[in-house]
Write a protein that holds these residues in place. Sequence first.
Motif, PDB file in Angstrom:
ATOM      1  N   ILE A   1       0.831  -1.207   0.000  1.00  0.00           N
ATOM      2  CA  ILE A   1       0.000   0.000   0.000  1.00  0.00           C
ATOM      3  C   ILE A   1       0.864   1.254   0.000  1.00  0.00           C
ATOM      4  N   ASP A   2       1.896   1.289   0.853  1.00  0.00           N
ATOM      5  CA  ASP A   2       2.787   2.451   0.900  1.00  0.00           C
ATOM      6  C   ASP A   2       3.493   2.670  -0.432  1.00  0.00           C
ATOM      7  N   SER A   3       3.911   1.570  -1.060  1.00  0.00           N
ATOM      8  CA  SER A   3       4.581   1.659  -2.360  1.00  0.00           C
ATOM      9  C   SER A   3       3.645   2.219  -3.413  1.00  0.00           C
ATOM     10  N   TYR A   4       2.413   1.747  -3.433  1.00  0.00           N
ATOM     11  CA  TYR A   4       1.416   2.213  -4.409  1.00  0.00           C
ATOM     12  C   TYR A   4       1.144   3.709  -4.200  1.00  0.00           C
ATOM     13  N   ASN A   5       0.919   4.095  -2.956  1.00  0.00           N
ATOM     14  CA  ASN A   5       0.595   5.495  -2.667  1.00  0.00           C
ATOM     15  C   ASN A   5       1.771   6.429  -3.010  1.00  0.00           C
ATOM     16  N   ALA A   6       3.000   5.965  -2.727  1.00  0.00           N
ATOM     17  CA  ALA A   6       4.183   6.792  -3.030  1.00  0.00           C
ATOM     18  C   ALA A   6       4.376   6.912  -4.529  1.00  0.00           C
ATOM     19  N   ASN A   7       4.241   5.830  -5.249  1.00  0.00           N
ATOM     20  CA  ASN A   7       4.425   5.840  -6.710  1.00  0.00           C
ATOM     21  C   ASN A   7       3.397   6.713  -7.404  1.00  0.00           C
ATOM     22  N   ASN A   8       2.212   6.797  -6.824  1.00  0.00           N
ATOM     23  CA  ASN A   8       1.145   7.568  -7.457  1.00  0.00           C
ATOM     24  C   ASN A   8       0.955   8.934  -6.808  1.00  0.00           C
ATOM     25  N   GLU A   9       1.912   9.323  -5.923  1.00  0.00           N
ATOM     26  CA  GLU A   9       1.904  10.625  -5.268  1.00  0.00           C
ATOM     27  C   GLU A   9       0.537  10.940  -4.653  1.00  0.00           C
ATOM     28  N   ILE A  10       0.067   9.992  -3.875  1.00  0.00           N
ATOM     29  CA  ILE A  10      -1.237  10.133  -3.230  1.00  0.00           C
ATOM     30  C   ILE A  10      -1.117  11.070  -2.028  1.00  0.00           C
ATOM     31  N   ASP A  11      -2.071  11.992  -1.920  1.00  0.00           N
ATOM     32  CA  ASP A  11      -2.126  12.894  -0.770  1.00  0.00           C
ATOM     33  C   ASP A  11      -2.784  12.145   0.388  1.00  0.00           C
ATOM     34  N   LYS A  12      -2.008  11.792   1.396  1.00  0.00           N
ATOM     35  CA  LYS A  12      -2.532  11.023   2.524  1.00  0.00           C
ATOM     36  C   LYS A  12      -3.017  11.891   3.668  1.00  0.00           C
ATOM     37  N   ALA A  13      -3.250  13.173   3.378  1.00  0.00           N
ATOM     38  CA  ALA A  13      -3.841  14.024   4.411  1.00  0.00           C
ATOM     39  C   ALA A  13      -5.228  13.516   4.793  1.00  0.00           C
ATOM     40  N   LEU A  14      -5.877  12.895   3.792  1.00  0.00           N
ATOM     41  CA  LEU A  14      -7.174  12.261   4.045  1.00  0.00           C
ATOM     42  C   LEU A  14      -7.052  10.766   3.785  1.00  0.00           C
ATOM     43  N   PHE A  15      -7.637   9.970   4.681  1.00  0.00           N
ATOM     44  CA  PHE A  15      -7.557   8.509   4.533  1.00  0.00           C
ATOM     45  C   PHE A  15      -8.243   8.011   3.266  1.00  0.00           C
ATOM     46  N   ILE A  16      -9.231   8.759   2.808  1.00  0.00           N
ATOM     47  CA  ILE A  16     -10.003   8.303   1.657  1.00  0.00           C
ATOM     48  C   ILE A  16      -9.184   8.268   0.376  1.00  0.00           C
ATOM     49  N   ASN A  17      -8.097   9.048   0.361  1.00  0.00           N
ATOM     50  CA  ASN A  17      -7.247   9.076  -0.829  1.00  0.00           C
ATOM     51  C   ASN A  17      -6.371   7.828  -0.887  1.00  0.00           C
ATOM     52  N   GLY A  18      -6.193   7.305  -2.101  1.00  0.00           N
ATOM     53  CA  GLY A  18      -5.305   6.167  -2.302  1.00  0.00           C
ATOM     54  C   GLY A  18      -5.846   4.884  -1.694  1.00  0.00           C
ATOM     55  N   ARG A  19      -4.897   4.025  -1.349  1.00  0.00           N
ATOM     56  CA  ARG A  19      -5.265   2.710  -0.804  1.00  0.00           C
ATOM     57  C   ARG A  19      -4.998   2.676   0.702  1.00  0.00           C
ATOM     58  N   ASN A  20      -5.937   2.042   1.440  1.00  0.00           N
ATOM     59  CA  ASN A  20      -5.826   1.971   2.890  1.00  0.00           C
ATOM     60  C   ASN A  20      -6.386   0.642   3.389  1.00  0.00           C
ATOM     61  N   LEU A  21      -5.969   0.282   4.559  1.00  0.00           N
ATOM     62  CA  LEU A  21      -6.538  -0.881   5.239  1.00  0.00           C
ATOM     63  C   LEU A  21      -7.739  -0.445   6.067  1.00  0.00           C
ATOM     64  N   THR A  22      -8.728  -1.310   6.162  1.00  0.00           N
ATOM     65  CA  THR A  22      -9.881  -1.049   7.038  1.00  0.00           C
ATOM     66  C   THR A  22      -9.907  -2.100   8.138  1.00  0.00           C
ATOM     67  N   ASN A  23     -10.537  -1.735   9.243  1.00  0.00           N
ATOM     68  CA  ASN A  23     -10.585  -2.692  10.358  1.00  0.00           C
ATOM     69  C   ASN A  23     -11.428  -3.922  10.015  1.00  0.00           C
ATOM     70  N   ILE A  24     -12.500  -3.737   9.253  1.00  0.00           N
ATOM     71  CA  ILE A  24     -13.339  -4.890   8.900  1.00  0.00           C
ATOM     72  C   ILE A  24     -12.626  -5.796   7.897  1.00  0.00           C
ATOM     73  N   GLY A  25     -11.831  -5.192   6.995  1.00  0.00           N
ATOM     74  CA  GLY A  25     -11.078  -5.993   6.033  1.00  0.00           C
ATOM     75  C   GLY A  25      -9.999  -6.812   6.709  1.00  0.00           C
ATOM     76  N   VAL A  26      -9.294  -6.198   7.672  1.00  0.00           N
ATOM     77  CA  VAL A  26      -8.248  -6.927   8.407  1.00  0.00           C
ATOM     78  C   VAL A  26      -8.875  -8.024   9.269  1.00  0.00           C
ATOM     79  N   PHE A  27     -10.031  -7.704   9.866  1.00  0.00           N
ATOM     80  CA  PHE A  27     -10.715  -8.713  10.679  1.00  0.00           C
ATOM     81  C   PHE A  27     -11.150  -9.898   9.812  1.00  0.00           C
ATOM     82  N   ARG A  28     -11.597  -9.612   8.591  1.00  0.00           N
ATOM     83  CA  ARG A  28     -11.985 -10.688   7.673  1.00  0.00           C
ATOM     84  C   ARG A  28     -10.785 -11.576   7.357  1.00  0.00           C
ATOM     85  N   LYS A  29      -9.617 -10.957   7.169  1.00  0.00           N
ATOM     86  CA  LYS A  29      -8.402 -11.728   6.932  1.00  0.00           C
ATOM     87  C   LYS A  29      -8.028 -12.538   8.171  1.00  0.00           C
ATOM     88  N   TYR A  30      -8.250 -11.958   9.344  1.00  0.00           N
ATOM     89  CA  TYR A  30      -7.957 -12.673  10.589  1.00  0.00           C
ATOM     90  C   TYR A  30      -8.835 -13.921  10.705  1.00  0.00           C
TER      91      TYR A  30
END
Length: 413
Positions: free
Chosen positions: A307-336
Amino acid sequence: MDSIKHMLFDYLVSQGISESTAKYLNMLALLILLLLIVFIIDFIIRRIIRGAFTQFAIKSKTNFDDLLITNKVPRNVAHIIPLLIALKFAPIVFFDFPESDVVIETGLQVFAIILTLWIARSLLNTLKDYLKTLPRFKDKPIDSYIQVFMIFAWLGGIMSAIAIITGIPFLKFVTGLGAISAVIILVFKDTILGFVASIQVSINDMVRIGDWITFEKYGADGDVTEITLATVKVQNFDKTITTIPTYALISDSFKNWRGMVNSDGRRIKRALYIKQDCVKYLSEEDVDKLKNIQLISSYLNKRQKDIDSYNANNEIDKALFINGRNLTNIGVFRKYIDSYLKNHSAINKDMMIMARQLAPTTQGIPLEIYAFSSDKRWENYEYIMSDIFDHLIASLSYFDLEIFELPSNSNFK
Protein backbone atom coordinates in the motif's frame (compact mmCIF):
# COMPACT_ATOMS: atom_id res chain seq x y z
CA MET A 1 -66.56 -96.30 -2.19
CA ASP A 2 -70.25 -97.12 -1.95
CA SER A 3 -69.56 -99.27 1.12
CA ILE A 4 -67.81 -96.32 2.79
CA LYS A 5 -70.63 -93.93 1.93
CA HIS A 6 -73.17 -96.05 3.79
CA MET A 7 -70.81 -97.53 6.32
CA LEU A 8 -73.18 -96.87 9.23
CA PHE A 9 -76.40 -96.25 7.32
CA ASP A 10 -77.28 -99.92 6.58
CA TYR A 11 -76.58 -100.98 10.16
CA LEU A 12 -78.78 -98.23 11.64
CA VAL A 13 -81.63 -99.03 9.28
CA SER A 14 -81.37 -102.73 10.24
CA GLN A 15 -81.70 -101.66 13.89
CA GLY A 16 -85.04 -100.01 13.16
CA ILE A 17 -83.91 -96.41 12.89
CA SER A 18 -85.62 -94.37 10.18
CA GLU A 19 -83.76 -93.76 6.94
CA SER A 20 -83.82 -90.00 7.44
CA THR A 21 -82.25 -90.22 10.90
CA ALA A 22 -79.81 -92.89 9.71
CA LYS A 23 -78.60 -90.56 6.91
CA TYR A 24 -77.83 -87.78 9.39
CA LEU A 25 -76.09 -90.12 11.83
CA ASN A 26 -74.11 -91.71 8.97
CA MET A 27 -73.03 -88.28 7.72
CA LEU A 28 -72.07 -87.17 11.23
CA ALA A 29 -70.00 -90.31 11.85
CA LEU A 30 -68.17 -89.95 8.50
CA LEU A 31 -67.55 -86.24 9.19
CA ILE A 32 -66.04 -86.96 12.62
CA LEU A 33 -63.91 -89.72 11.12
CA LEU A 34 -62.72 -87.44 8.31
CA LEU A 35 -61.88 -84.63 10.74
CA LEU A 36 -59.90 -87.02 12.93
CA ILE A 37 -57.98 -88.35 9.93
CA VAL A 38 -57.29 -84.82 8.64
CA PHE A 39 -56.08 -83.52 12.02
CA ILE A 40 -53.89 -86.59 12.65
CA ILE A 41 -52.33 -86.43 9.18
CA ASP A 42 -51.85 -82.66 9.53
CA PHE A 43 -50.10 -83.15 12.90
CA ILE A 44 -47.84 -85.93 11.60
CA ILE A 45 -46.89 -84.09 8.39
CA ARG A 46 -46.19 -80.88 10.32
CA ARG A 47 -43.84 -82.74 12.66
CA ILE A 48 -42.09 -84.49 9.77
CA ILE A 49 -41.64 -81.35 7.61
CA ARG A 50 -40.63 -79.14 10.54
CA GLY A 51 -38.17 -81.76 11.76
CA ALA A 52 -36.66 -82.11 8.30
CA PHE A 53 -36.32 -78.33 7.94
CA THR A 54 -34.78 -78.04 11.41
CA GLN A 55 -32.18 -80.72 10.68
CA PHE A 56 -31.37 -79.11 7.36
CA ALA A 57 -31.11 -75.67 9.00
CA ILE A 58 -28.64 -77.01 11.58
CA LYS A 59 -26.34 -78.39 8.89
CA SER A 60 -26.73 -75.45 6.50
CA LYS A 61 -24.38 -72.46 6.66
CA THR A 62 -26.95 -69.95 5.41
CA ASN A 63 -29.66 -68.53 7.65
CA PHE A 64 -32.31 -68.61 4.90
CA ASP A 65 -33.70 -71.95 6.09
CA ASP A 66 -33.80 -70.66 9.67
CA LEU A 67 -35.91 -67.77 8.45
CA LEU A 68 -38.23 -70.20 6.64
CA ILE A 69 -38.95 -71.85 9.99
CA THR A 70 -39.33 -68.51 11.78
CA ASN A 71 -41.89 -67.35 9.20
CA LYS A 72 -43.84 -70.68 9.48
CA VAL A 73 -43.32 -71.80 5.88
CA PRO A 74 -43.07 -75.55 6.78
CA ARG A 75 -46.18 -75.29 8.94
CA ASN A 76 -48.23 -73.69 6.17
CA VAL A 77 -46.95 -76.11 3.51
CA ALA A 78 -47.91 -79.04 5.77
CA HIS A 79 -51.60 -78.07 5.50
CA ILE A 80 -51.68 -78.86 1.75
CA ILE A 81 -51.99 -82.67 2.02
CA PRO A 82 -54.75 -82.63 4.69
CA LEU A 83 -56.64 -80.10 2.56
CA LEU A 84 -56.39 -82.34 -0.52
CA ILE A 85 -57.66 -85.28 1.56
CA ALA A 86 -60.61 -83.18 2.77
CA LEU A 87 -61.43 -82.14 -0.81
CA LYS A 88 -61.23 -85.78 -1.96
CA PHE A 89 -63.46 -87.30 0.74
CA ALA A 90 -65.91 -84.43 1.39
CA PRO A 91 -68.25 -85.65 -1.42
CA ILE A 92 -68.34 -89.10 0.25
CA VAL A 93 -69.24 -87.64 3.64
CA PHE A 94 -72.06 -85.49 2.21
CA PHE A 95 -73.19 -87.97 -0.45
CA ASP A 96 -76.78 -87.90 0.80
CA PHE A 97 -76.76 -84.11 1.23
CA PRO A 98 -75.75 -82.62 -2.15
CA GLU A 99 -76.59 -79.03 -1.14
CA SER A 100 -74.33 -79.24 1.92
CA ASP A 101 -71.66 -80.90 -0.21
CA VAL A 102 -71.61 -77.86 -2.54
CA VAL A 103 -71.26 -75.48 0.42
CA ILE A 104 -68.45 -77.52 2.02
CA GLU A 105 -66.55 -77.94 -1.24
CA THR A 106 -66.85 -74.21 -1.93
CA GLY A 107 -65.57 -73.46 1.58
CA LEU A 108 -62.62 -75.82 1.11
CA GLN A 109 -61.74 -74.22 -2.23
CA VAL A 110 -61.83 -70.77 -0.65
CA PHE A 111 -59.62 -72.09 2.17
CA ALA A 112 -57.24 -73.44 -0.48
CA ILE A 113 -56.93 -69.90 -1.89
CA ILE A 114 -56.29 -68.50 1.60
CA LEU A 115 -53.69 -71.21 2.28
CA THR A 116 -51.93 -70.36 -0.98
CA LEU A 117 -51.80 -66.70 0.10
CA TRP A 118 -50.45 -67.70 3.54
CA ILE A 119 -47.67 -69.71 1.93
CA ALA A 120 -46.85 -66.87 -0.48
CA ARG A 121 -46.78 -64.36 2.39
CA SER A 122 -44.52 -66.63 4.48
CA LEU A 123 -42.10 -67.08 1.58
CA LEU A 124 -42.04 -63.36 0.82
CA ASN A 125 -41.48 -62.45 4.48
CA THR A 126 -38.63 -64.95 4.55
CA LEU A 127 -37.13 -63.41 1.42
CA LYS A 128 -37.56 -59.92 2.93
CA ASP A 129 -35.82 -60.89 6.19
CA TYR A 130 -33.02 -62.61 4.30
CA LEU A 131 -32.38 -59.68 1.95
CA LYS A 132 -32.23 -57.31 4.93
CA THR A 133 -29.28 -59.30 6.26
CA LEU A 134 -27.31 -58.62 3.06
CA PRO A 135 -25.30 -55.36 3.08
CA ARG A 136 -26.28 -54.37 -0.48
CA PHE A 137 -30.02 -54.61 0.32
CA LYS A 138 -29.94 -53.34 3.91
CA ASP A 139 -30.95 -49.77 3.01
CA LYS A 140 -33.42 -50.66 0.24
CA PRO A 141 -37.22 -50.40 0.75
CA ILE A 142 -37.80 -54.17 0.50
CA ASP A 143 -41.00 -53.86 2.58
CA SER A 144 -42.61 -51.74 -0.14
CA TYR A 145 -42.07 -54.31 -2.87
CA ILE A 146 -43.31 -57.16 -0.68
CA GLN A 147 -46.42 -55.18 0.20
CA VAL A 148 -47.11 -54.37 -3.45
CA PHE A 149 -46.88 -58.03 -4.43
CA MET A 150 -49.10 -59.10 -1.51
CA ILE A 151 -51.70 -56.46 -2.37
CA PHE A 152 -52.01 -57.84 -5.90
CA ALA A 153 -51.97 -61.39 -4.53
CA TRP A 154 -54.78 -60.64 -2.06
CA LEU A 155 -56.79 -58.87 -4.76
CA GLY A 156 -56.40 -61.89 -7.00
CA GLY A 157 -57.29 -64.21 -4.12
CA ILE A 158 -60.38 -62.21 -3.15
CA MET A 159 -61.58 -62.10 -6.75
CA SER A 160 -60.98 -65.84 -7.13
CA ALA A 161 -62.89 -66.54 -3.89
CA ILE A 162 -65.83 -64.37 -4.99
CA ALA A 163 -65.84 -66.09 -8.40
CA ILE A 164 -65.95 -69.51 -6.70
CA ILE A 165 -68.71 -68.51 -4.26
CA THR A 166 -70.89 -66.92 -6.95
CA GLY A 167 -70.16 -69.62 -9.52
CA ILE A 168 -69.08 -67.05 -12.12
CA PRO A 169 -66.05 -68.01 -14.25
CA PHE A 170 -62.95 -66.13 -13.08
CA LEU A 171 -62.22 -64.41 -16.43
CA LYS A 172 -65.82 -63.29 -16.77
CA PHE A 173 -65.77 -61.98 -13.20
CA VAL A 174 -62.53 -60.03 -13.79
CA THR A 175 -63.94 -58.55 -17.01
CA GLY A 176 -66.98 -57.34 -15.11
CA LEU A 177 -64.77 -55.47 -12.66
CA GLY A 178 -64.00 -52.93 -15.36
CA ALA A 179 -67.29 -51.24 -14.61
CA ILE A 180 -66.25 -50.51 -11.02
CA SER A 181 -62.55 -49.82 -11.71
CA ALA A 182 -63.03 -46.12 -10.91
CA VAL A 183 -64.31 -47.04 -7.43
CA ILE A 184 -61.37 -49.42 -6.88
CA ILE A 185 -58.90 -46.70 -7.92
CA LEU A 186 -60.56 -44.26 -5.50
CA VAL A 187 -60.47 -46.75 -2.62
CA PHE A 188 -56.83 -47.70 -3.23
CA LYS A 189 -55.67 -44.17 -4.14
CA ASP A 190 -53.11 -43.95 -1.34
CA THR A 191 -51.82 -47.45 -2.09
CA ILE A 192 -51.37 -46.65 -5.78
CA LEU A 193 -49.65 -43.33 -4.97
CA GLY A 194 -47.43 -45.10 -2.45
CA PHE A 195 -46.55 -47.79 -4.98
CA VAL A 196 -45.53 -45.23 -7.61
CA ALA A 197 -43.63 -43.21 -5.00
CA SER A 198 -41.78 -46.30 -3.73
CA ILE A 199 -40.58 -47.11 -7.22
CA GLN A 200 -39.41 -43.53 -7.87
CA VAL A 201 -37.73 -43.28 -4.45
CA SER A 202 -35.88 -46.54 -5.09
CA ILE A 203 -34.90 -45.85 -8.70
CA ASN A 204 -33.73 -42.30 -7.98
CA ASP A 205 -32.11 -43.37 -4.69
CA MET A 206 -33.80 -40.47 -2.90
CA VAL A 207 -34.03 -42.05 0.54
CA ARG A 208 -32.51 -45.11 2.17
CA ILE A 209 -33.09 -46.69 5.54
CA GLY A 210 -30.63 -45.05 7.92
CA ASP A 211 -30.57 -41.68 6.09
CA TRP A 212 -30.90 -38.51 8.13
CA ILE A 213 -33.67 -36.40 6.60
CA THR A 214 -35.32 -33.11 7.52
CA PHE A 215 -38.95 -32.69 6.44
CA GLU A 216 -40.21 -29.39 7.88
CA LYS A 217 -43.79 -29.85 6.64
CA TYR A 218 -44.23 -32.95 8.82
CA GLY A 219 -41.89 -31.85 11.63
CA ALA A 220 -39.45 -34.68 10.89
CA ASP A 221 -35.76 -34.34 11.67
CA GLY A 222 -33.99 -37.64 12.24
CA ASP A 223 -33.08 -41.05 10.84
CA VAL A 224 -35.28 -43.10 8.48
CA THR A 225 -36.07 -46.40 10.21
CA GLU A 226 -38.62 -47.93 7.86
CA ILE A 227 -39.86 -47.44 4.29
CA THR A 228 -43.15 -49.15 3.42
CA LEU A 229 -45.67 -48.83 0.65
CA ALA A 230 -47.78 -46.25 2.49
CA THR A 231 -45.48 -44.60 5.01
CA VAL A 232 -41.91 -43.67 5.89
CA LYS A 233 -41.02 -43.74 9.58
CA VAL A 234 -38.48 -41.23 10.89
CA GLN A 235 -37.05 -41.43 14.39
CA ASN A 236 -36.41 -37.84 15.39
CA PHE A 237 -33.43 -36.88 17.53
CA ASP A 238 -35.75 -36.38 20.52
CA LYS A 239 -36.68 -40.08 20.11
CA THR A 240 -40.20 -39.34 18.85
CA ILE A 241 -41.45 -41.06 15.69
CA THR A 242 -42.81 -39.11 12.71
CA THR A 243 -44.79 -40.94 10.02
CA ILE A 244 -44.67 -39.43 6.53
CA PRO A 245 -46.76 -40.60 3.53
CA THR A 246 -44.42 -42.21 1.02
CA TYR A 247 -45.82 -40.19 -1.88
CA ALA A 248 -44.92 -36.97 0.02
CA LEU A 249 -41.26 -37.73 -0.74
CA ILE A 250 -41.87 -37.03 -4.43
CA SER A 251 -44.57 -34.36 -4.11
CA ASP A 252 -42.93 -32.15 -1.44
CA SER A 253 -39.44 -30.84 -0.76
CA PHE A 254 -37.28 -32.36 1.98
CA LYS A 255 -33.60 -32.38 2.89
CA ASN A 256 -31.50 -35.56 2.87
CA TRP A 257 -28.22 -35.23 4.79
CA ARG A 258 -26.63 -38.34 3.24
CA GLY A 259 -24.29 -36.23 1.10
CA MET A 260 -22.95 -34.52 4.20
CA VAL A 261 -22.59 -37.83 6.07
CA ASN A 262 -20.66 -39.35 3.17
CA SER A 263 -18.46 -36.28 2.70
CA ASP A 264 -15.28 -35.39 4.55
CA GLY A 265 -16.79 -32.61 6.62
CA ARG A 266 -19.91 -30.88 7.91
CA ARG A 267 -20.60 -27.36 6.78
CA ILE A 268 -20.38 -24.35 9.09
CA LYS A 269 -22.30 -21.41 7.62
CA ARG A 270 -23.06 -18.61 10.04
CA ALA A 271 -22.64 -14.82 10.04
CA LEU A 272 -21.58 -12.11 12.48
CA TYR A 273 -23.52 -8.85 12.01
CA ILE A 274 -21.16 -5.87 12.39
CA LYS A 275 -22.34 -2.36 13.19
CA GLN A 276 -21.80 -0.19 10.12
CA ASP A 277 -20.80 2.93 12.04
CA CYS A 278 -17.79 1.19 13.61
CA VAL A 279 -16.17 0.43 10.24
CA LYS A 280 -13.15 2.72 9.66
CA TYR A 281 -9.79 3.18 7.93
CA LEU A 282 -6.73 2.10 9.94
CA SER A 283 -4.04 4.61 10.83
CA GLU A 284 -0.37 3.60 11.01
CA GLU A 285 -0.70 3.41 14.78
CA ASP A 286 -3.71 1.12 14.42
CA VAL A 287 -1.81 -1.12 11.98
CA ASP A 288 1.25 -1.28 14.25
CA LYS A 289 -1.00 -2.26 17.14
CA LEU A 290 -2.64 -5.05 15.13
CA LYS A 291 0.75 -6.42 14.06
CA ASN A 292 1.01 -7.86 17.57
CA ILE A 293 -1.67 -10.39 16.55
CA GLN A 294 0.46 -13.30 15.34
CA LEU A 295 -1.99 -14.77 12.82
CA ILE A 296 -2.01 -11.60 10.71
CA SER A 297 1.34 -9.94 11.51
CA SER A 298 3.09 -11.18 8.35
CA TYR A 299 0.03 -10.29 6.25
CA LEU A 300 -0.03 -6.73 7.66
CA ASN A 301 3.68 -6.21 7.06
CA LYS A 302 3.44 -7.30 3.43
CA ARG A 303 0.16 -5.53 2.81
CA GLN A 304 1.36 -2.28 4.36
CA LYS A 305 4.48 -2.29 2.18
CA ASP A 306 2.38 -2.82 -0.96
CA ILE A 307 0.00 0.00 0.00
CA ASP A 308 2.79 2.45 0.90
CA SER A 309 4.58 1.66 -2.36
CA TYR A 310 1.42 2.21 -4.41
CA ASN A 311 0.59 5.49 -2.67
CA ALA A 312 4.18 6.79 -3.03
CA ASN A 313 4.43 5.84 -6.71
CA ASN A 314 1.15 7.57 -7.46
CA GLU A 315 1.90 10.63 -5.27
CA ILE A 316 -1.24 10.13 -3.23
CA ASP A 317 -2.13 12.89 -0.77
CA LYS A 318 -2.53 11.02 2.52
CA ALA A 319 -3.84 14.02 4.41
CA LEU A 320 -7.17 12.26 4.04
CA PHE A 321 -7.56 8.51 4.53
CA ILE A 322 -10.00 8.30 1.66
CA ASN A 323 -7.25 9.08 -0.83
CA GLY A 324 -5.30 6.17 -2.30
CA ARG A 325 -5.26 2.71 -0.80
CA ASN A 326 -5.83 1.97 2.89
CA LEU A 327 -6.54 -0.88 5.24
CA THR A 328 -9.88 -1.05 7.04
CA ASN A 329 -10.59 -2.69 10.36
CA ILE A 330 -13.34 -4.89 8.90
CA GLY A 331 -11.08 -5.99 6.03
CA VAL A 332 -8.25 -6.93 8.41
CA PHE A 333 -10.72 -8.71 10.68
CA ARG A 334 -11.99 -10.69 7.67
CA LYS A 335 -8.40 -11.73 6.93
CA TYR A 336 -7.96 -12.67 10.59
CA ILE A 337 -11.03 -14.93 10.42
CA ASP A 338 -9.63 -16.63 7.30
CA SER A 339 -6.25 -17.23 8.96
CA TYR A 340 -7.88 -18.40 12.19
CA LEU A 341 -10.01 -20.97 10.36
CA LYS A 342 -7.05 -22.26 8.33
CA ASN A 343 -5.11 -22.80 11.55
CA HIS A 344 -7.99 -24.37 13.49
CA SER A 345 -7.36 -28.07 14.18
CA ALA A 346 -11.04 -29.06 13.81
CA ILE A 347 -11.50 -27.51 10.34
CA ASN A 348 -11.03 -29.67 7.24
CA LYS A 349 -8.31 -27.91 5.24
CA ASP A 350 -9.11 -29.86 2.04
CA MET A 351 -12.59 -28.33 1.77
CA MET A 352 -13.80 -24.76 1.23
CA ILE A 353 -12.65 -22.20 3.81
CA MET A 354 -13.94 -18.68 3.35
CA ALA A 355 -14.83 -15.54 5.28
CA ARG A 356 -17.01 -13.34 3.12
CA GLN A 357 -18.88 -10.06 3.45
CA LEU A 358 -22.53 -10.13 2.41
CA ALA A 359 -24.76 -7.25 1.38
CA PRO A 360 -25.42 -4.75 4.21
CA THR A 361 -28.74 -5.11 6.01
CA THR A 362 -30.73 -3.07 8.49
CA GLN A 363 -29.07 -5.18 11.19
CA GLY A 364 -25.54 -4.39 10.05
CA ILE A 365 -22.91 -5.89 7.74
CA PRO A 366 -22.92 -9.71 7.72
CA LEU A 367 -19.50 -11.38 7.89
CA GLU A 368 -20.22 -14.97 7.01
CA ILE A 369 -17.99 -17.88 7.94
CA TYR A 370 -18.10 -20.73 5.43
CA ALA A 371 -16.04 -23.82 6.32
CA PHE A 372 -16.33 -27.53 7.11
CA SER A 373 -15.64 -29.25 10.42
CA SER A 374 -13.71 -32.52 10.23
CA ASP A 375 -15.93 -34.11 12.89
CA LYS A 376 -19.47 -34.61 11.57
CA ARG A 377 -21.05 -35.85 14.79
CA TRP A 378 -23.75 -33.44 15.88
CA GLU A 379 -22.55 -32.87 19.44
CA ASN A 380 -18.92 -32.31 18.41
CA TYR A 381 -19.95 -30.19 15.42
CA GLU A 382 -21.93 -27.84 17.64
CA TYR A 383 -19.02 -27.61 20.07
CA ILE A 384 -16.57 -26.76 17.27
CA MET A 385 -18.86 -24.10 15.81
CA SER A 386 -19.51 -22.55 19.24
CA ASP A 387 -15.79 -22.52 20.01
CA ILE A 388 -15.05 -20.69 16.74
CA PHE A 389 -17.70 -18.02 17.28
CA ASP A 390 -16.84 -17.58 20.95
CA HIS A 391 -13.34 -16.68 19.86
CA LEU A 392 -14.39 -14.40 17.01
CA ILE A 393 -16.93 -12.47 19.07
CA ALA A 394 -14.32 -11.92 21.78
CA SER A 395 -11.81 -10.80 19.10
CA LEU A 396 -13.99 -8.02 17.70
CA SER A 397 -12.90 -5.43 20.26
CA TYR A 398 -9.23 -5.73 19.15
CA PHE A 399 -10.34 -4.42 15.73
CA ASP A 400 -12.60 -1.68 17.14
CA LEU A 401 -15.63 -3.51 15.79
CA GLU A 402 -18.98 -4.19 17.47
CA ILE A 403 -21.76 -6.74 16.99
CA PHE A 404 -25.15 -5.27 16.07
CA GLU A 405 -28.00 -6.01 18.46
CA LEU A 406 -31.37 -4.41 19.05
CA PRO A 407 -31.48 -1.97 21.97
CA SER A 408 -32.64 -3.28 25.31
CA ASN A 409 -34.14 -1.49 28.31
CA SER A 410 -30.68 -0.87 29.76
CA ASN A 411 -29.71 1.07 26.62
CA PHE A 412 -32.60 3.48 27.09
CA LYS A 413 -31.79 3.98 30.77
